[in-house]
Design an enzyme around this catalytic site. Structure first.
Site, PDB file in Angstrom:
ATOM      1  N   ARG A  19       0.828  -1.208   0.000  1.00 22.83           N
ATOM      2  CA  ARG A  19       0.000   0.000   0.000  1.00 22.83           C
ATOM      3  C   ARG A  19       0.862   1.259   0.000  1.00 22.83           C
ATOM      4  NH1 ARG A  19      -4.569   0.636   4.516  1.00 22.83           N
ATOM      5  NH2 ARG A  19      -2.784   1.152   5.797  1.00 22.83           N
ATOM      6  N   GLU A  65     -16.077   6.920   6.323  1.00 27.98           N
ATOM      7  CA  GLU A  65     -15.243   6.251   7.335  1.00 27.98           C
ATOM      8  C   GLU A  65     -15.045   7.207   8.505  1.00 27.98           C
ATOM      9  OE1 GLU A  65     -11.268   5.452   5.830  1.00 27.98           O
ATOM     10  OE2 GLU A  65     -11.226   7.341   4.724  1.00 27.98           O
ATOM     11  N   ARG A  85       9.903  18.351  -9.090  1.00 33.85           N
ATOM     12  CA  ARG A  85      11.156  18.062  -9.814  1.00 33.85           C
ATOM     13  C   ARG A  85      12.358  18.677  -9.114  1.00 33.85           C
ATOM     14  NH1 ARG A  85       9.220  20.229 -15.556  1.00 33.85           N
ATOM     15  NH2 ARG A  85       8.700  21.893 -14.096  1.00 33.85           N
ATOM     16  N   LYS A 115      -2.562   7.103   1.187  1.00 28.06           N
ATOM     17  CA  LYS A 115      -2.274   7.411   2.591  1.00 28.06           C
ATOM     18  C   LYS A 115      -1.189   8.479   2.590  1.00 28.06           C
ATOM     19  CE  LYS A 115      -1.932   4.804   6.881  1.00 28.06           C
ATOM     20  NZ  LYS A 115      -2.941   5.532   7.636  1.00 28.06           N
TER      21      LYS A 115
HETATM   22  N1  PXG Z   1      -9.097   5.051   7.281  1.00 27.58           N
HETATM   23  C1  PXG Z   1      -8.163   5.991   7.443  1.00 27.58           C
HETATM   24  C2  PXG Z   1      -8.431   7.368   7.005  1.00 27.58           C
HETATM   25  C3  PXG Z   1      -6.933   5.656   8.046  1.00 27.58           C
HETATM   26  O1  PXG Z   1      -6.001   6.593   8.210  1.00 27.58           O
HETATM   27  C4  PXG Z   1      -7.748   3.379   8.279  1.00 27.58           C
HETATM   28  C5  PXG Z   1      -8.911   3.778   7.674  1.00 27.58           C
HETATM   29  C6  PXG Z   1      -7.567   1.943   8.664  1.00 27.58           C
HETATM   30  O2  PXG Z   1      -6.630   1.306   7.796  1.00 27.58           O
HETATM   31  P1  PXG Z   1      -5.718   0.111   8.302  1.00 27.58           P
HETATM   32  O3  PXG Z   1      -4.991  -0.316   7.076  1.00 27.58           O
HETATM   33  O4  PXG Z   1      -4.826   0.644   9.376  1.00 27.58           O
HETATM   34  O5  PXG Z   1      -6.628  -0.945   8.782  1.00 27.58           O
HETATM   35  C7  PXG Z   1      -6.730   4.329   8.471  1.00 27.58           C
HETATM   36  C8  PXG Z   1      -5.434   3.935   9.136  1.00 27.58           C
HETATM   37  C9  PXG Z   1      -1.860   7.027  12.995  1.00 27.58           C
HETATM   38  C10 PXG Z   1      -2.323   5.845  12.252  1.00 27.58           C
HETATM   39  O6  PXG Z   1      -0.811   6.951  13.609  1.00 27.58           O
HETATM   40  C11 PXG Z   1      -3.355   5.947  11.341  1.00 27.58           C
HETATM   41  C12 PXG Z   1      -3.774   4.823  10.667  1.00 27.58           C
HETATM   42  C13 PXG Z   1      -3.186   3.604  10.902  1.00 27.58           C
HETATM   43  C14 PXG Z   1      -2.152   3.516  11.809  1.00 27.58           C
HETATM   44  C15 PXG Z   1      -1.716   4.638  12.497  1.00 27.58           C
HETATM   45  O7  PXG Z   1      -2.536   8.059  12.958  1.00 27.58           O
HETATM   46  N2  PXG Z   1      -4.803   4.989   9.785  1.00 27.58           N
END
Ligand code: PXG
Length: 288
Positions: free
Chosen positions: A50, A182, A103, A149
């Site tokens: 990812r 979400e 760039r 992300k």
């Molecule tokens: N939606 C959003 C917007 C996220 O940022 C998830 C869903 C869940 O995805 P995963 O792959 O983790 O199941 C996320 C995940 C942090 C932190 O430190 C944020 C996330 C994951 C781990 C740490 O803020 N976001």
């Protein structure tokens, strides 16, 4: 704590990134948050995939192969003597001048931080969470796709602030059309009878790795799993609701906009999913 910065390890005090880094100046970069359970880096390959997809989507070339990234992450964990914890991988556009032009940034910055994790209180899992719909809508996929992300999390931070101001810990974000998207750092699921439903990525959400894992668990439990658009009406009338994310794992939601979900307590199916999830966290990943 030893932190990886561009192939070298530094103490927490010494680990530094330039103020001219476009990750800092513009939020131009990508990241991953990964968990480690009893010496197993949970779903490491999925997180690396990812990360590289996010980078690709913003046309950022990560200056190492995926296998090298995996070794660097494992090495960072080992150097810090961790068996349980949280890993943050950040790749930014790198140092450039004060203009937007990527760039001007020839060398992306790669940082890997592995630390202990402050777990959410068990009470939250026992009693469940109350969430509230906030005015800020989730980013339009056509503008900044939530599947990326990226280091630009202001959309989620604004939603978090709005929830906190109203006295809630977590925000429910809708998309531009009013469909449920979400929460600020977690995906959302609802259970209706034997169907477990979560919004498809086309609504504008991050493709969660925990969500994917939960869908597998739910199928094994004989539930029907669907990715489908739904509204707050569907949430209000659901039997059970929960959130999934790397940090929180699976958190039961007992109230949405002050309306109790089901009987207002974490539901039995959510509990069974949590139980099964906690069992596989030490099995499904890269062992250190
Ligand atoms: N939606 C959003 C917007 C996220 O940022 C998830 C869903 C869940 O995805 P995963 O792959 O983790 O199941 C996320 C995940 C942090 C932190 O430190 C944020 C996330 C994951 C781990 C740490 O803020 N976001």
């Amino acid at each position: 704590m030893l932190i990886y910065v561009n192939g070298q390890y530094y103490s927490e005090e010494e680990a530094k990134v330039s103020v001219l880094d476009h990750g800092y100046l513009y939020g131009d970069g990508v990241f991953e948050g990964i968990r480690m359970y009893s010496g197993c880096i949970f779903k490491l390959r999925e997180h690396i995939d990812r990360l590289y997809d996010s980078a690709r989507a913003i046309m950022l070339r990560i200056p190492m192969e995926k296998s090298e990234m995996e070794s660097a992450i494992v090495e960072t964990v080992r150097k810090n003597g961790l068996t349980d914890g949280y890993i943050r991988v950040v790749v930014s556009r790198g140092v450039g001048d004060l203009g937007l032009d990527p760039r001007k940034c020839p060398n992306p910055t790669v940082v890997i931080i592995a630390d202990r994790i402050k777990l959410y209180p068990e009470e939250l899992y026992q009693n469940g969470l109350s969430i509230i719909t906030v005015p800020t809508r989730r980013n339009l996929p056509e503008a900044l796709n939530p599947q990326i992300k990226s280091l630009n999390y202001l959309n989620n931070i604004l939603a978090k602030i709005e929830a906190i101001h109203r006295g809630y810990e977590e925000a429910l974000m809708l998309n531009q059309e009013g469909y449920v998207a979400e929460c600020t750092g977690d995906n959302i699921f609802m259970l209706k009878g034997k169907s477990l439903i979560t919004p498809p990525t086309s609504v504008g959400v991050l493709k969660g790795i925990t969500a994917r894992t939960v869908m597998g668990i739910a199928i094994d439990m004989g539930l029907e799993v669907r990715e489908e658009r739904f509204t707050r009406y569907d949430l209000y009338t659901a039997d059970e609701v929960f959130l999934t994310g790397t940090a929180a794992e699976i958190i039961p939601v007992v109230k949405v906009d002050d309306r109790p979900i089901g009987d207002g307590r974490p539901g039995p199916t959510t509990w069974e999913i949590i139980r099964r999830f906690r069992k596989i966290t030490t099995e499904d990943g890269v062992k250190i």
